[in-house]
Motif scaffolding. Sequence first.
Motif, PDB file in Angstrom:
ATOM      1  N   SER A 186       0.845  -1.191   0.000  1.00  0.00           N
ATOM      2  CA  SER A 186       0.000   0.000   0.000  1.00  0.00           C
ATOM      3  C   SER A 186       0.877   1.237   0.000  1.00  0.00           C
ATOM      4  CB  SER A 186      -0.892   0.013   1.247  1.00  0.00           C
ATOM      5  OG  SER A 186      -1.569   1.243   1.353  1.00  0.00           O
ATOM      6  N   CYS A 187       0.754   2.044  -1.041  1.00  0.00           N
ATOM      7  CA  CYS A 187       1.541   3.275  -1.104  1.00  0.00           C
ATOM      8  C   CYS A 187       0.705   4.481  -0.737  1.00  0.00           C
ATOM      9  CB  CYS A 187       2.155   3.442  -2.490  1.00  0.00           C
ATOM     10  SG  CYS A 187       3.632   2.427  -2.699  1.00  0.00           S
ATOM     11  N   GLU A 188      -0.406   4.246  -0.060  1.00  0.00           N
ATOM     12  CA  GLU A 188      -1.162   5.364   0.491  1.00  0.00           C
ATOM     13  C   GLU A 188      -0.295   6.021   1.547  1.00  0.00           C
ATOM     14  OE1 GLU A 188      -5.028   6.051   3.404  1.00  0.00           O
ATOM     15  OE2 GLU A 188      -4.778   4.161   2.356  1.00  0.00           O
ATOM     16  N   ALA A 189      -0.152   7.332   1.462  1.00  0.00           N
ATOM     17  CA  ALA A 189       0.685   8.020   2.436  1.00  0.00           C
ATOM     18  C   ALA A 189      -0.005   8.047   3.790  1.00  0.00           C
ATOM     19  CB  ALA A 189       0.967   9.454   1.975  1.00  0.00           C
ATOM     20  N   SER A 190       0.785   8.037   4.860  1.00  0.00           N
ATOM     21  CA  SER A 190       0.227   8.167   6.202  1.00  0.00           C
ATOM     22  C   SER A 190      -0.048   9.645   6.441  1.00  0.00           C
ATOM     23  CB  SER A 190       1.202   7.598   7.237  1.00  0.00           C
ATOM     24  OG  SER A 190       2.487   8.143   7.077  1.00  0.00           O
ATOM     25  N   THR A 191      -1.097  10.141   5.784  1.00  0.00           N
ATOM     26  CA  THR A 191      -1.376  11.569   5.752  1.00  0.00           C
ATOM     27  C   THR A 191      -1.968  12.055   7.055  1.00  0.00           C
ATOM     28  OG1 THR A 191      -3.522  11.083   4.768  1.00  0.00           O
ATOM     29  CG2 THR A 191      -1.721  11.602   3.267  1.00  0.00           C
ATOM     30  N   VAL A 192      -1.828  13.350   7.289  1.00  0.00           N
ATOM     31  CA  VAL A 192      -2.416  13.986   8.455  1.00  0.00           C
ATOM     32  C   VAL A 192      -3.140  15.235   7.996  1.00  0.00           C
ATOM     33  CG1 VAL A 192      -0.685  13.134  10.062  1.00  0.00           C
ATOM     34  CG2 VAL A 192      -0.271  15.268   8.887  1.00  0.00           C
ATOM     35  N   SER A 193      -4.053  15.704   8.822  1.00  0.00           N
ATOM     36  CA  SER A 193      -4.828  16.880   8.459  1.00  0.00           C
ATOM     37  C   SER A 193      -3.988  18.130   8.587  1.00  0.00           C
ATOM     38  CB  SER A 193      -6.046  16.995   9.392  1.00  0.00           C
ATOM     39  OG  SER A 193      -5.608  17.294  10.712  1.00  0.00           O
ATOM     40  N   ALA A 194      -4.533  19.260   8.101  1.00  0.00           N
ATOM     41  CA  ALA A 194      -3.805  20.521   8.177  1.00  0.00           C
ATOM     42  C   ALA A 194      -3.510  20.889   9.622  1.00  0.00           C
ATOM     43  CB  ALA A 194      -4.617  21.630   7.500  1.00  0.00           C
ATOM     44  N   HIS A 199      17.837  11.461  13.621  1.00  0.00           N
ATOM     45  CA  HIS A 199      17.228  10.524  12.696  1.00  0.00           C
ATOM     46  C   HIS A 199      15.863  11.058  12.285  1.00  0.00           C
ATOM     47  CE1 HIS A 199      19.723   6.751  14.012  1.00  0.00           C
ATOM     48  NE2 HIS A 199      20.469   7.763  13.614  1.00  0.00           N
ATOM     49  N   CYS A 200      15.551  10.917  11.006  1.00  0.00           N
ATOM     50  CA  CYS A 200      14.280  11.392  10.470  1.00  0.00           C
ATOM     51  C   CYS A 200      13.530  10.239   9.818  1.00  0.00           C
ATOM     52  CB  CYS A 200      14.501  12.492   9.424  1.00  0.00           C
ATOM     53  SG  CYS A 200      15.447  13.921  10.019  1.00  0.00           S
ATOM     54  N   THR A 201      12.220  10.366   9.714  1.00  0.00           N
ATOM     55  CA  THR A 201      11.398   9.369   9.041  1.00  0.00           C
ATOM     56  C   THR A 201      10.177  10.053   8.457  1.00  0.00           C
ATOM     57  OG1 THR A 201      10.079   7.347   9.328  1.00  0.00           O
ATOM     58  CG2 THR A 201      10.214   8.810  11.220  1.00  0.00           C
ATOM     59  N   HIS A 202       9.643   9.494   7.361  1.00  0.00           N
ATOM     60  CA  HIS A 202       8.386  10.041   6.834  1.00  0.00           C
ATOM     61  C   HIS A 202       7.202   9.509   7.618  1.00  0.00           C
ATOM     62  CE1 HIS A 202       7.674   6.128   5.094  1.00  0.00           C
ATOM     63  NE2 HIS A 202       6.516   6.528   4.608  1.00  0.00           N
ATOM     64  N   GLY A 203       7.442   8.538   8.513  1.00  0.00           N
ATOM     65  CA  GLY A 203       6.392   8.002   9.361  1.00  0.00           C
ATOM     66  C   GLY A 203       6.057   6.564   9.029  1.00  0.00           C
ATOM     67  N   PRO A 204       5.153   5.967   9.799  1.00  0.00           N
ATOM     68  CA  PRO A 204       4.794   4.564   9.575  1.00  0.00           C
ATOM     69  C   PRO A 204       4.026   4.372   8.280  1.00  0.00           C
ATOM     70  CG  PRO A 204       3.398   5.526  11.268  1.00  0.00           C
ATOM     71  CD  PRO A 204       4.452   6.540  10.959  1.00  0.00           C
ATOM     72  N   ASP A 205       4.242   3.209   7.654  1.00  0.00           N
ATOM     73  CA  ASP A 205       3.540   2.858   6.421  1.00  0.00           C
ATOM     74  C   ASP A 205       2.336   1.982   6.727  1.00  0.00           C
ATOM     75  OD1 ASP A 205       4.950   4.007   4.152  1.00  0.00           O
ATOM     76  OD2 ASP A 205       6.644   2.773   4.751  1.00  0.00           O
ATOM     77  N   LEU A 224      17.573   4.400   1.930  1.00  0.00           N
ATOM     78  CA  LEU A 224      18.502   4.715   0.845  1.00  0.00           C
ATOM     79  C   LEU A 224      18.163   6.035   0.158  1.00  0.00           C
ATOM     80  CD1 LEU A 224      18.837   1.163  -0.781  1.00  0.00           C
ATOM     81  CD2 LEU A 224      20.305   2.231   0.949  1.00  0.00           C
ATOM     82  N   GLY A 225      17.094   6.699   0.614  1.00  0.00           N
ATOM     83  CA  GLY A 225      16.797   8.027   0.089  1.00  0.00           C
ATOM     84  C   GLY A 225      15.545   8.150  -0.742  1.00  0.00           C
ATOM     85  N   GLY A 226      14.761   7.094  -0.893  1.00  0.00           N
ATOM     86  CA  GLY A 226      13.536   7.172  -1.683  1.00  0.00           C
ATOM     87  C   GLY A 226      12.311   7.244  -0.783  1.00  0.00           C
ATOM     88  N   VAL A 227      11.363   8.136  -1.063  1.00  0.00           N
ATOM     89  CA  VAL A 227      11.300   8.932  -2.284  1.00  0.00           C
ATOM     90  C   VAL A 227      11.467  10.399  -1.887  1.00  0.00           C
ATOM     91  CG1 VAL A 227       9.807   9.671  -4.168  1.00  0.00           C
ATOM     92  CG2 VAL A 227       9.755   7.295  -3.426  1.00  0.00           C
ATOM     93  N   GLN A 228      12.414  11.077  -2.513  1.00  0.00           N
ATOM     94  CA  GLN A 228      12.644  12.485  -2.223  1.00  0.00           C
ATOM     95  C   GLN A 228      11.462  13.350  -2.663  1.00  0.00           C
ATOM     96  OE1 GLN A 228      15.616  13.929  -0.709  1.00  0.00           O
ATOM     97  NE2 GLN A 228      15.782  11.757  -0.119  1.00  0.00           N
ATOM     98  N   GLY A 229      11.252  14.450  -1.953  1.00  0.00           N
ATOM     99  CA  GLY A 229      10.171  15.355  -2.312  1.00  0.00           C
ATOM    100  C   GLY A 229      10.347  15.993  -3.672  1.00  0.00           C
ATOM    101  N   HIS A 231       6.555  12.922  -9.551  1.00  0.00           N
ATOM    102  CA  HIS A 231       5.381  12.221  -9.022  1.00  0.00           C
ATOM    103  C   HIS A 231       5.462  11.951  -7.527  1.00  0.00           C
ATOM    104  CE1 HIS A 231       4.665  11.746 -13.272  1.00  0.00           C
ATOM    105  NE2 HIS A 231       5.744  10.975 -13.396  1.00  0.00           N
ATOM    106  N   SER A 232       6.338  12.634  -6.807  1.00  0.00           N
ATOM    107  CA  SER A 232       6.427  12.446  -5.357  1.00  0.00           C
ATOM    108  C   SER A 232       5.178  12.980  -4.673  1.00  0.00           C
ATOM    109  CB  SER A 232       7.644  13.167  -4.811  1.00  0.00           C
ATOM    110  OG  SER A 232       7.641  13.169  -3.394  1.00  0.00           O
ATOM    111  N   THR A 233       4.724  12.250  -3.635  1.00  0.00           N
ATOM    112  CA  THR A 233       3.624  12.758  -2.815  1.00  0.00           C
ATOM    113  C   THR A 233       4.121  13.847  -1.859  1.00  0.00           C
ATOM    114  OG1 THR A 233       4.020  11.185  -1.018  1.00  0.00           O
ATOM    115  CG2 THR A 233       2.546  10.463  -2.806  1.00  0.00           C
ATOM    116  N   GLY A 234       5.438  13.954  -1.694  1.00  0.00           N
ATOM    117  CA  GLY A 234       5.985  14.853  -0.708  1.00  0.00           C
ATOM    118  C   GLY A 234       6.059  14.238   0.672  1.00  0.00           C
TER     119      GLY A 234
END
Length: 283
Positions: free
Chosen positions: A28-36, A80-86, A267-272, A276-279
Motif C-alpha cells: 500500500s503506497c497510500e501516504a500516512s497523511t495527516v490533516s492541516a 534521525h528522520c522518518t516520513h512516518g509509519p507505512d 537509501l533516500g527514496g522517495v525524495q520530495g 510524481h512524489s507525494t511529498g
Amino acid sequence: MASRYIGNSRRVKLALMLFAVACVAQFSCEASTVSATESQSSAPRHDTSRGLVYDGLERTLDGTCDGAFKVKFSPPGQTHCTHGPDLPPANHSIAQSVMPVASSALGSANTITCDGDGASGKRVQVIYAHASDVPDQYAAYLASFQQWAADADRIFNLSAAETGGERHIRFAHDSSCVPSIVSATLSPSGDDSFGNSNGELYYLGFDRTDRDYLVFVDAHVYCGIGGIESDDQPNAANRNNLAPHYARVDAGCWSGEIAAHELMHTLGGVQGTAPHSTGEGHC
C-alpha cells in the motif's frame, strides 16, 4: 544519488529505479497523511489497528527533518528522520504474525548475488530483534529472513531492469552468498517505538557507519517504518549515505516486498523533489 549500499554491474538511471521500487508489488503506497491541523502538531492521531503509531515521532517545521518526523530517541549526537509509519497491504494484519516460509519454497532461492567478501565496505545488515519478554524465534524464522532478504534483492533488480540496468542490494553475506542474519535482544520497552528500537540497537553495537540495518522486529506495533534524509544531491556526501540508518518491519508484515519498501526509504527514496512524489516519502 547512487547509494553506496546498492551494488551495480552497469550504469542505470538510479533515480527512476528508486521511485519505482518504492511502490513495490502489493504494498500500500497510500501516504500516512495527516490533516492541516495535525501537520502543525507533534502527535498525529494513532490508528494502532493499521500500524499508524507516532510515539517518539515529532513533526518538525524548522528544517531539521524538512517537514518530516524527527525521531525523538535517536542516539546522542545524531538526528534521525522518518516520513512516518507505512500502512499495511490488504493481505496483512498488524495483529497477526506472518508464518515462516514453507520449506518447499526455500531450496536455493535464498541466495543472493555475491559481492566481494560479504563483509567489507558499505552494506545492509539484516537483524532479527525481539524484546526480552518475547520468545526468541530466530531459529524458527532464520531461513525465512534469508528468503525475504533475497526477495527484496530481486525486487530491486527487477525494478532496475525496467530502465535497462542491473542493481543488487549489497547485503552482508556468508561465503555461500546467503544473507547474514544476526539476532538482537531488546529490553521489554525496546520494541515499543521506532526510536526505542533504533536507540537500543545502536547501543548494542549496531552503530557502524558503513551499515544500514534492515530489522525484522518480533512485535506488532507497525507494519513498517524507515528512516529517510531529505537530501537529493548526487554525490557521496548525500546524507542518505551517512550511516547508520534503520528500516523496521514488524511481524505482521514480514515479507520481501515490505522489506524492500522500508529499506528504500533508508537509501533516500522517495525524495520530495522526485517526479510524481507525494511529498511524504511515496510516489
